[in-house]
Enzyme design. Structure first.
Site, mmCIF file in Angstrom:
data_model
loop_
_atom_site.group_PDB
_atom_site.id
_atom_site.type_symbol
_atom_site.label_atom_id
_atom_site.label_comp_id
_atom_site.label_asym_id
_atom_site.label_seq_id
_atom_site.Cartn_x
_atom_site.Cartn_y
_atom_site.Cartn_z
ATOM 1 N N LEU A 54 -18.253 -2.738 0.346
ATOM 2 C CA LEU A 54 -19.226 -1.918 -0.393
ATOM 3 C C LEU A 54 -18.854 -1.869 -1.779
ATOM 4 C CD1 LEU A 54 -19.140 1.165 1.931
ATOM 5 C CD2 LEU A 54 -21.067 -0.646 1.985
ATOM 6 N N GLY A 60 -17.470 1.280 -3.586
ATOM 7 C CA GLY A 60 -18.243 2.221 -3.556
ATOM 8 C C GLY A 60 -19.408 1.960 -4.344
ATOM 9 N N TYR A 70 0.804 -1.372 -0.002
ATOM 10 C CA TYR A 70 0.147 0.065 0.120
ATOM 11 C C TYR A 70 0.829 1.350 -0.021
ATOM 12 C CZ TYR A 70 -3.989 -3.170 1.252
ATOM 13 O OH TYR A 70 -4.799 -3.921 1.571
#
Length: 358
Positions: A224, A227, A67
């Protein structure tokens, strides 16, 4: 198929991760957005997100060495050191992907050489001498599971990690690792990190049953759907589908923009209207309520998103609302699961229904 569990009402409704003694919050803070201001969040916003999560009672921080090319780990290490939070937090990071060193294949993969290289780098960036949960980031298709287990076990015995788990692996690999660890009496994985949401339920076929049988917790990533289930993306024009005109950028490309997923989103809107809560909160509440799910991993690039996601812990959906969401997002039939029905069960046992233990 679904067994709903009691919903926690706060981040301090802790639970153990799988069949282990590691105690974690019901929602983990994912930090892939940390250190990547181009599409993630500026450093000051990352700091606010981190500290708000911790002050709300959260204790489970998830990152990875890739990351922001280690930038996420460096930021987290600084936040923890500044407030002396190390003993309070469950710190998880990952290894597998290549460091970027040209011409060196051993700077990637799940072999012992790269695992040791990676752990030393993560410990340095995180400013700690141990990792609570060390994830194998992905199956590399090469390294024998026996080598992976022995290497993880050596790190446990050396005190450099406390526990380990697997991210993005086949279910058979997980089951083999758990069985070998049991037979050999060596440290075993305690958790899986896998994609799971209303738009991606494939792990229900093999991974969820395997995890349940082997005593592993499941930490879903992208609950999710990048998004999509927060209503971030809209169809434009009549009849738009996966190939239609779409608004907004998306980390999954066009993968989530299918007719099926738009129908799932429509159902989610209906349920969200009924409970008078945002789409994201309802989608997270659905994931959190599934049996075997321990700590969905939240990703936020704005502080408001974190607050919104944490509020999902207050939602209790009715059985009818769960049924609506389950039916709209149900998996397509696939062999051999269509065979495993109550009718076949009765046929096998001469017309008598036999229910297994557990």
């Amino acid at each position: 198929m679904f067994q709903l569990k009691e919903k926690p009402m706060s981040l301090t409704a802790f639970r153990t991760l799988g069949r282990s003694g590691l105690i974690v919050s019901p929602l983990a803070l994912g930090t892939m957005t940390f250190g990547t201001p181009r599409w993630g969040a500026p450093d000051d916003v990352c700091a606010s997100i981190f500290h708000t999560y911790v002050e709300a009672g959260g204790n489970f921080i998830d990152t990875a060495d890739v990351y922001a090319k280690g930038g996420s780990e460096e930021l987290i290490g600084g936040y923890i050191a500044d407030r002396s939070l190390r003993d309070q937090l469950v710190l998880a990071t990952k290894f597998t992907f290549h460091s970027g060193e040209p011409g060196n294949p051993n700077a990637g993969g799940n072999g012992r050489k790269n695992m040791y290289r990676a752990i030393e780098g993560s410990l340095r960036r995180l400013r700690t001498d141990y990792i609570d949960l060390y994830w194998m980031h992905a199956w590399d298709l090469v390294t024998p599971v026996e080598e992976v287990l022995q290497s993880f076990g050596d790190l446990v015995r050396a005190g450099k990690i406390r526990y380990f788990g697997f991210s993005d692996v086949p279910a058979w690999y997980t089951a083999k690792a758990a069985a070998l660890a049991t037979v050999q009496g060596i440290p075993a994985p305690i958790a899986l990190q896998l994609e799971y949401s209303l738009t991606e339920r494939s792990i229900e076929r093999e991974h969820l049953p395997a995890a349940r049988d082997c005593g592993l917790g499941i930490c879903p990533w992208s609950p999710l759907a990048g998004g999509f289930l927060a209503g971030k993306y809209q169809r434009q024009g009549e009849g738009a589908s996966g190939q239609g005109r779409l608004s907004g950028s998306n980390p999954f490309g066009n993968q989530k923009f299918t007719d099926r997923n738009w129908r799932v989103l429509d159902t989610l809107r209906t349920v969200a209207t009924q409970v008078e809560r945002p789409l994201a909160q309802v989608a997270l509440a659905w994931v959190s309520a599934q049996s075997g799910i321990t700590s969905p991993i939240l990703g936020a690039s704005k502080l408001e998103q974190l607050h919104d996601n944490l509020d999902s812990l207050d939602i209790r959906l009715t059985s009818e609302q769960f049924q609506m969401l389950n039916e709209s997002s149900a998996l397509d039939p696939a062999f051999p699961y269509g065979i495993f029905t109550s009718e076949v069960n009765r046929g096998i046992f001469g017309g008598t229904t036999v229910q297994g233990w557990g």
